[in-house]
Design an enzyme around this catalytic site. Structure first.
Site, short mmCIF file in Angstrom:
data_model
loop_
_atom_site.label_atom_id
_atom_site.label_comp_id
_atom_site.label_asym_id
_atom_site.label_seq_id
_atom_site.Cartn_x
_atom_site.Cartn_y
_atom_site.Cartn_z
N LYS A 51 -18.43 68.04 18.68
CA LYS A 51 -19.89 66.77 18.98
C LYS A 51 -19.18 65.93 18.53
O LYS A 51 -18.04 66.28 17.51
CB LYS A 51 -21.02 67.37 18.76
CG LYS A 51 -21.52 66.64 18.67
CD LYS A 51 -22.99 66.90 18.55
CE LYS A 51 -24.29 65.83 18.18
NZ LYS A 51 -25.71 66.64 17.96
N SER A 72 -28.80 66.19 21.09
CA SER A 72 -28.03 65.80 21.11
C SER A 72 -26.72 65.97 21.23
O SER A 72 -25.38 65.68 22.01
CB SER A 72 -27.56 64.41 19.60
OG SER A 72 -27.93 64.97 18.94
N SER A 96 -31.41 69.38 17.79
CA SER A 96 -29.93 69.23 19.00
C SER A 96 -28.92 70.35 19.43
O SER A 96 -28.17 69.83 20.17
CB SER A 96 -30.03 67.93 18.43
OG SER A 96 -30.16 66.50 18.37
#
Length: 487
Positions: free
Chosen positions: A82, A158, A182
């Site tokens: 990420k 996310s 997320s």
């Protein structure tokens, strides 16, 4: 292996093939790079490609094998990271223009642990700007990430870039993080498995922007977690990530596998509609399907009235996080880019920061709610429920207006409360509904990820694996379907 490309194999099979010499780590990395070149233009999930560094790491893996070294359990397996998690030598951009050149001096602890197990970072993956711009994965720096099943639906966030990269075969494992869904929401929306560990299970260091640590909410709520196409691969990542590190005094030296439960069938509580706020029929059906599969696997599955103190937990979560976030909001708002502030702004307008006295009381409430959940999970070692109480929604719904924001916040409520109480959960697919992935999450006692993974494996054994998926074919089928219906 002769009938499928190396990238399409499970992470477990990839590592076994590299260790045995059936394929080289270099061949495995090249296969993934070719896959990224083929499909990333369709979905925009991989942001910074680490091709040459991945090739070098793969060549080193092959040299070690030739020298007779024992390779790790994830030998040669490519993984994405990420954009908010540091990879040495690459920029940790958070998807924001302001941090385009924020080059990391060292790997974050979970990246280092995956490397130590033999895995190879192949690229960074997209996030909502600053991981704050909303649930949909759209960043100021890299743009929108598309759901490979349907471009009209969000891949979630996310950790949406990792969910898409794993689902499409661009990486065997994705390293995301989760403070309220997320990891689990992209897992459901993309048709893969995802693990949110117990707070303190995996070591982390989220001091990316300076030497100071965040406040108690960020310390307790944010947990790094992996995504993978199979539960077995998720288990390999879990075993590699669990442990301690001097950079994180929160990490607890608890064995990865706990003591066996007393003889008898493991009790599983089922709650399809947490809090009674409504659940889409397809999600209710997914929970029922999963409940039936667990019964078939020998679990003692029981429907219960509700989870403990859900609405109270949601309110406390909101007040504590807003109070911690409020002092920095004027600066953060300017970094989010045009329109990127809408999601948080609506939250800030509705939830006022707590006073010092109120915050002290809220911290006591937090512990009290955690106790209620510990007692609940003492009676029921596992809880089966939804990840998101709707199918994948349209991109940006949560930032469109207050109604959209409230709808998304309600749909992710079981993710929010389980993050708040710090317990582990595994999201696992249950099949397709109207052509889109559907799934559930299995929540467990603190530090009993092993129980969650065991139940998730029982579901996968009975319900199958959905990915890898080809976004090009899905898009062509979608367009043809519209033509055939006259739309």
């Amino acid at each position: 292996m002769q009938n499928s490309a190396p990238w399409s194999m499970s992470a477990t099979a990839q590592a076994e093939a590299v260790r045995s010499g059936d394929i080289s780590a270099v061949e495995l990395v090249e296969s993934h790079l070719e896959r990224i070149a083929e499909v990333n233009p369709q979905v925009n999930a991989v942001t910074q490609l680490l091709a040459e560094r991945a090739r070098e790491a793969a060549a080193m893996t092959d040299r070690r094998r030739a020298a007779g070294d024992v390779l790790g359990p994830l030998a040669g397996v490519p993984f994405t990271v990420k954009e908010s998690t540091p990879v040495e030598g690459a920029a940790t951009t958070f998807g924001a223009e302001r941090f385009r050149d924020l080059v990391a001096p060292a790997d974050a602890p979970p990246v280092a642990r995956l490397r130590a197990a033999g895995a190879i970072p192949i690229g960074h993956s997209n996030v909502p700007t600053l991981i704050l711009a909303g649930m949909h994965t759209r960043s100021e720096l890299f743009g929108d990430t598309a759901n490979p099943w349907d471009r009209a639906r969000t891949p979630g966030g996310s950790s949406g870039g990792d969910g898409v990269a794993v689902a499409t075969g661009m990486a065997a494992i994705g390293l995301g993080n989760d403070s309220g869904g997320s990891v689990r929401i992209p897992a459901q929306f993309c048709g893969v498995a995802g693990l949110k560990p117990t707070s303190g299970r995996f070591p982390a260091d989220h001091r990316v922007l300076g030497p100071d640590d965040p406040g108690p909410a960020s310390q307790m709520l944010v947990t790094d977690g992996p995504l993978a196409r199979t539960v077995g691969d998720l288990r390999l990542a879990y075993e590699a990530l669990a442990g301690t590190d001097p950079r994180d005094p929160r990490a607890v030296p608890v064995p990865a596998y706990g003591e066996p439960l007393p003889p008898g069938r493991v009790k599983v509580a089922v709650v399809a509609d947490p809090g009674g706020h409504g659940v889409h029929p397809s999600i209710r059906a997914a929970v029922e399907t999963a409940a039936g599969a667990l019964r078939d696997a020998g679990y003692d599955v029981r429907e219960v009235r509700d989870v403990p103190r859900l609405d109270e937990a949601l309110e406390a979560y909101g007040r504590i996080t807003v109070t911690e976030f409020a002092p920095t909001w004027p600066v953060v708002r300017g970094l989010l880019g045009e329109g990127g502030d809408r999601y948080i702004a609506m939250t800030m307008e509705r939830t006022p920061p707590a006073t010092a006295a109120e915050l002290v009381k809220l911290m006591g409430t937090w512990l009290n709610i955690r106790r209620s959940w510990a007692e609940f999970l003492d009676a029921y070692p596992l809880l089966l429920g939804p990840v998101f109480t709707e199918p994948p929604v349209e991109p940006g719904l949560e930032s469109r207006d207050r109604a959209g924001r409230d709808r998304v916040a309600s749909a992710m409520r079981l993710c929010t409360v389980t993050s708040f109480v710090g317990v582990p959960a595994v999201a696992v697919p249950t099949g397709l509904a109207d052509g889109l992935p559907s799934g559930v999450q299995i929540v467990g006692r603190a530090f009993r990820e092993d129980l969650c993974l065991g139940a998730a494996q029982a579901l996968e054994d009975r319900l199958g694996v959905l990915t890898p998926v080809d976004p090009r074919r899905r898009h062509a089928d979608h367009v043809e379907g519209k033509r055939g219906s006259g739309k």
